[in-house]
Design an enzyme around this catalytic site. Structure first.
Site, PDB file in Angstrom:
ATOM      1  N   ALA A   1      -0.394  -5.948  -1.639  1.00  7.83           N
ATOM      2  CA  ALA A   1       0.361  -4.900  -2.742  1.00  7.83           C
ATOM      3  C   ALA A   1       0.142  -6.522  -3.492  1.00  7.83           C
ATOM      4  O   ALA A   1      -0.155  -7.585  -3.267  1.00  7.83           O
ATOM      5  CB  ALA A   1       1.878  -4.705  -2.143  1.00  7.83           C
TER       6      ALA A   1
ATOM      7  N   GLY B   1      -0.361  -4.575   2.233  1.00  6.58           N
ATOM      8  CA  GLY B   1      -0.178  -2.443   1.482  1.00  6.58           C
ATOM      9  C   GLY B   1      -2.124  -2.470   1.979  1.00  6.58           C
ATOM     10  O   GLY B   1      -1.969  -0.865   1.662  1.00  6.58           O
TER      11      GLY B   1
ATOM     12  N   GLU C   1      -2.453  -1.190   4.859  1.00 10.73           N
ATOM     13  CA  GLU C   1      -1.559   0.014   5.113  1.00 10.73           C
ATOM     14  C   GLU C   1      -1.836   1.508   4.087  1.00 10.73           C
ATOM     15  O   GLU C   1      -2.177   2.268   4.960  1.00 10.73           O
ATOM     16  CB  GLU C   1      -0.306  -0.567   4.583  1.00 10.73           C
ATOM     17  CG  GLU C   1       0.795  -1.083   5.699  1.00 10.73           C
ATOM     18  CD  GLU C   1       1.807  -1.877   4.807  1.00 10.73           C
ATOM     19  OE1 GLU C   1       1.808  -2.401   3.752  1.00 10.73           O
ATOM     20  OE2 GLU C   1       2.865  -2.067   5.687  1.00 10.73           O
TER      21      GLU C   1
ATOM     22  N   GLU D   1       2.198 -10.756   6.383  1.00 10.10           N
ATOM     23  CA  GLU D   1       3.119 -10.303   5.011  1.00 10.10           C
ATOM     24  C   GLU D   1       4.209 -11.690   5.909  1.00 10.10           C
ATOM     25  O   GLU D   1       5.023 -12.674   4.476  1.00 10.10           O
ATOM     26  CB  GLU D   1       3.710  -9.285   5.053  1.00 10.10           C
ATOM     27  CG  GLU D   1       3.139  -7.828   3.733  1.00 10.10           C
ATOM     28  CD  GLU D   1       2.457  -6.875   4.942  1.00 10.10           C
ATOM     29  OE1 GLU D   1       1.351  -7.851   6.138  1.00 10.10           O
ATOM     30  OE2 GLU D   1       1.618  -5.618   5.029  1.00 10.10           O
TER      31      GLU D   1
HETATM   32  N1  DAK Z   1      -1.930  -9.562  -5.388  1.00  3.50           N
HETATM   33  C1  DAK Z   1      -1.337 -10.026  -6.104  1.00  3.50           C
HETATM   34  N2  DAK Z   1      -2.823 -11.025  -6.897  1.00  3.50           N
HETATM   35  C2  DAK Z   1      -4.101 -11.276  -5.379  1.00  3.50           C
HETATM   36  C3  DAK Z   1      -3.630 -10.506  -4.585  1.00  3.50           C
HETATM   37  C4  DAK Z   1      -2.223 -10.022  -4.022  1.00  3.50           C
HETATM   38  N3  DAK Z   1      -1.947  -9.259  -2.607  1.00  3.50           N
HETATM   39  N4  DAK Z   1      -4.657 -10.624  -3.948  1.00  3.50           N
HETATM   40  C5  DAK Z   1      -5.422 -11.658  -4.239  1.00  3.50           C
HETATM   41  N5  DAK Z   1      -5.111 -11.942  -5.788  1.00  3.50           N
HETATM   42  C6  DAK Z   1      -5.165 -12.436  -6.479  1.00  3.50           C
HETATM   43  C7  DAK Z   1      -5.608 -14.091  -7.115  1.00  3.50           C
HETATM   44  O1  DAK Z   1      -3.921 -14.633  -6.770  1.00  3.50           O
HETATM   45  C8  DAK Z   1      -6.523 -14.358  -7.411  1.00  3.50           C
HETATM   46  O2  DAK Z   1      -6.397 -14.488  -9.135  1.00  3.50           O
HETATM   47  P1  DAK Z   1      -6.306 -15.799  -9.975  1.00  3.50           P
HETATM   48  O3  DAK Z   1      -6.338 -16.634  -9.551  1.00  3.50           O
HETATM   49  O4  DAK Z   1      -8.448 -15.307  -9.775  1.00  3.50           O
HETATM   50  O5  DAK Z   1      -5.715 -15.108 -10.488  1.00  3.50           O
HETATM   51  C9  DAK Z   1      -7.162 -13.505  -7.116  1.00  3.50           C
HETATM   52  O6  DAK Z   1      -7.416 -12.401  -6.551  1.00  3.50           O
HETATM   53  C10 DAK Z   1      -8.602 -13.701  -6.296  1.00  3.50           C
HETATM   54  O7  DAK Z   1      -7.929 -14.156  -5.173  1.00  3.50           O
HETATM   55  P2  DAK Z   1      -8.513 -15.949  -4.125  1.00  3.50           P
HETATM   56  O8  DAK Z   1      -8.921 -17.038  -5.364  1.00  3.50           O
HETATM   57  O9  DAK Z   1      -6.915 -16.015  -3.836  1.00  3.50           O
HETATM   58  O10 DAK Z   1      -9.480 -15.468  -3.911  1.00  3.50           O
HETATM   59  P3  DAK Z   1      -9.818 -16.364  -2.168  1.00  3.50           P
HETATM   60  O11 DAK Z   1     -11.214 -15.652  -1.921  1.00  3.50           O
HETATM   61  O12 DAK Z   1     -10.066 -17.761  -1.623  1.00  3.50           O
HETATM   62  O13 DAK Z   1      -8.784 -15.323  -1.000  1.00  3.50           O
HETATM   63  C11 DAK Z   1      -7.657 -13.846   0.360  1.00  3.50           C
HETATM   64  C12 DAK Z   1      -8.858 -13.988  -1.227  1.00  3.50           C
HETATM   65  C13 DAK Z   1      -8.052 -12.087   0.287  1.00  3.50           C
HETATM   66  C14 DAK Z   1      -7.290 -14.609   1.360  1.00  3.50           C
HETATM   67  C15 DAK Z   1      -6.487 -14.413  -0.666  1.00  3.50           C
HETATM   68  O14 DAK Z   1      -6.504 -13.983  -2.290  1.00  3.50           O
HETATM   69  C16 DAK Z   1      -5.077 -13.775   0.371  1.00  3.50           C
HETATM   70  O15 DAK Z   1      -4.578 -14.578   0.929  1.00  3.50           O
HETATM   71  N6  DAK Z   1      -4.396 -12.728  -0.804  1.00  3.50           N
HETATM   72  C17 DAK Z   1      -3.209 -12.136  -0.930  1.00  3.50           C
HETATM   73  C18 DAK Z   1      -3.249 -11.703   1.100  1.00  3.50           C
HETATM   74  C19 DAK Z   1      -2.001 -10.797   1.512  1.00  3.50           C
HETATM   75  O16 DAK Z   1      -0.603 -11.944   1.657  1.00  3.50           O
HETATM   76  N7  DAK Z   1      -1.594  -9.494   1.012  1.00  3.50           N
HETATM   77  C20 DAK Z   1      -0.502  -9.410   0.963  1.00  3.50           C
HETATM   78  C21 DAK Z   1       0.529  -9.137  -0.016  1.00  3.50           C
HETATM   79  S1  DAK Z   1       1.979  -8.535   0.490  1.00  3.50           S
HETATM   80  C22 DAK Z   1       6.511  -2.467  -0.537  1.00  3.50           C
HETATM   81  C23 DAK Z   1       5.653  -1.656   0.125  1.00  3.50           C
HETATM   82  C24 DAK Z   1       5.006  -2.863   0.777  1.00  3.50           C
HETATM   83  C25 DAK Z   1       4.097  -4.044   0.596  1.00  3.50           C
HETATM   84  C26 DAK Z   1       5.262  -3.844  -1.018  1.00  3.50           C
HETATM   85  C27 DAK Z   1       6.244  -2.895  -0.736  1.00  3.50           C
HETATM   86  N8  DAK Z   1       7.560  -1.500  -1.269  1.00  3.50           N
HETATM   87  C28 DAK Z   1       8.595  -0.809  -0.130  1.00  3.50           C
HETATM   88  C29 DAK Z   1       7.645  -1.485  -1.901  1.00  3.50           C
HETATM   89  C30 DAK Z   1       3.665  -4.880   0.423  1.00  3.50           C
HETATM   90  C31 DAK Z   1       3.014  -5.982   0.731  1.00  3.50           C
HETATM   91  C32 DAK Z   1       2.024  -6.770   0.529  1.00  3.50           C
HETATM   92  O17 DAK Z   1       1.130  -6.247   0.457  1.00  3.50           O
END
Ligand code: DAK
Length: 257
Positions: free
Chosen positions: A65, A108, A111, A131
Site C-alpha cells: 500500500a 498489500g 495481500e 509491515e
Molecule cells: N509506498 C509508497 N512508495 C513506495 C513504496 C510504498 N509501499 N514502495 C516503494 N515506494 C517508492 C519509493 O519511495 C521510491 O520513491 P522515490 O523516493 O523515488 O520518490 C520508489 O518507490 C522506488 O523505491 P526504492 O528507491 O525504495 O527502491 P529500492 O529498489 O531501493 O527498494 C523496496 C525496493 C521494495 C525494497 C523498497 O522500496 C521498500 O522497502 N518499499 C516498501 C515496502 C513495504 O514496506 N511495503 C509494505 C507497505 S504497508 C489497509 C490494509 C492494508 C494495508 C494498508 C491499509 N487498510 C485496512 C486500509 C497495507 C499496508 C502495506 O502494504
C-alpha cells in the site's frame, strides 16, 4: 476506457490488468485500487472473458500500500478510507483470477496476489509482509491468507521478522502454483490463464465458489454446498455438450450457459 494507474488488454479470452505506477514500484494508492476493481468488474461482466490475469512490472508486482498516502492518517481516516472497500469488491469477482508476480510482492502487494485465486511467479519474485518495519501489521488479509497458505511457522517468520520468500520457497510452501523463467514469465502466465479461460464458464465459476467455501464453512456444510452446485450444473448446456463431446470423441464447444 483509459486509466491513470493501470493498463488493460484482452489476450484471447484472458482479461489482463497490469498495474502501471512504475516510479512508485506499483504502490497501491486508493485511485489505483479503484481503477483495478473497475477493470476487473468490467471483465467479470464480459462474456468474451473467461479468466483474468493481474500483473505488475518485472521489478515489482506491487511494493505494498502507498506508505506516503497513509503516513499521517488517523484511525478514523483509515476506517473511512475507501481503499479497504476495494478488497471487498475483489472478493466478489466470480471468474478465476491469476496473479502473475515478478519482483516485489510486499505488504498489500502480497495481500493482493493472495486475494487472487492462483499465483504464478517469475524466478525473481519476492513475497513479504514487512509491515512490522513500519510499526503496523498486515491489514488486508496477510495474517489470515498467508497463514492458511504456508502454515503458522513460516507466516510468523514473515510477519514478525520481515522474512521474504523467494519464488522457489513460495512454491515449496504452497503459496505459488508455478515458477517460470524471468525471460518468459508473462507469456507463460498468459498461457496458464489462457487454458483456464477456454473451459466451461459456469463450471469454472461454481468450482471457484465451491473451493472458496472451504474457508467459510464447516466440512459437512461445504460438502452439501458442493453437491448442490454439482446438481445445478446438470441444468447447463455445457454439461450436455461436455459429456456428448467425450462420448463422441470430439472437442467440446462450450456455450457458456
Ligand atoms: N509506498 C509508497 N512508495 C513506495 C513504496 C510504498 N509501499 N514502495 C516503494 N515506494 C517508492 C519509493 O519511495 C521510491 O520513491 P522515490 O523516493 O523515488 O520518490 C520508489 O518507490 C522506488 O523505491 P526504492 O528507491 O525504495 O527502491 P529500492 O529498489 O531501493 O527498494 C523496496 C525496493 C521494495 C525494497 C523498497 O522500496 C521498500 O522497502 N518499499 C516498501 C515496502 C513495504 O514496506 N511495503 C509494505 C507497505 S504497508 C489497509 C490494509 C492494508 C494495508 C494498508 C491499509 N487498510 C485496512 C486500509 C497495507 C499496508 C502495506 O502494504
Amino acid at each position: 476506457m483509459t486509466y491513470e494507474y493501470i493498463l488493460t488488454r484482452e489476450e484471447g479470452r484472458v482479461g489482463v490488468v497490469q498495474l502501471n505506477r512504475p516510479k512508485a514500484l506499483n504502490a497501491l494508492n486508493k485511485a489505483l485500487m479503484v481503477e483495478l476493481m473497475d477493470a476487473m468488474e468490467a471483465y467479470d461482466a464480459n462474456a468474451d472473458i473467461g479468466c483474468m490475469l493481474v500483473t505488475g512490472s518485472a521489478k515489482a508486482f506491487a511494493a505494498g500500500a502507498d506508505i506516503k498516502e497513509m503516513a499521517n492518517a488517523t484511525p478514523v481516516d483509515m476506517l473511512n478510507n475507501p481503499f479497504i472497500d476495494q478488497w471487498d469488491r475483489l472478493s466478489k469477482i466470480s471468474k478465476p483470477v491469476v496473479a502473475a508476480v515478478s519482483g516485489y510482492a510486499l505488504g498489500g502487494g502480497c495481500e493482493l496476489a493472495m486475494a487472487c485465486d492462483m499465483i504464478v511467479a517469475s524466478e525473481s519474485a519476492k513475497f513479504g509482509q514487512p509491515e512490522i518495519n513500519l510499526g503496523i501489521i498486515p491489514g488486508a488479509g496477510g495474517t489470515q491468507r498467508m497463514t492458511l497458505a504456508v502454515g503458522k511457522a513460516v507466516a510468523l517468520d514473515m510477519i514478525l521478522n520481515g522474512r521474504f520468500l523467494s519464488a522457489q520457497e513460495a512454491q515449496q510452501f504452497g503459496l505459488v502454483n508455478r515458477v517460470y523463467p524471468n525471460e518468459s514469465y508473462l507469456e507463460d502466465a498468459l498461457a496458464f490463464a489462457g487454458e483456464i479461460a477456454e473451459r466451461a464458464p459456469v463450471a469454472l465459476r461454481l468450482a471457484k465458489e465451491a473451493v472458496n467455501a472451504v474457508f467459510e464453512m464447516p466440512l459437512q456444510a461445504g460438502l452439501n454446498h458442493e453437491r448442490k452446485l454439482f446438481y445445478m450444473l446438470f441444468s447447463t448446456a455445457d454439461q450436455k455438450e461436455g459429456m456428448d463431446a467425450f462420448v463422441n470423441k470430439r472437442k467440446a464447444d462450450w456455450k457458456g450457459h
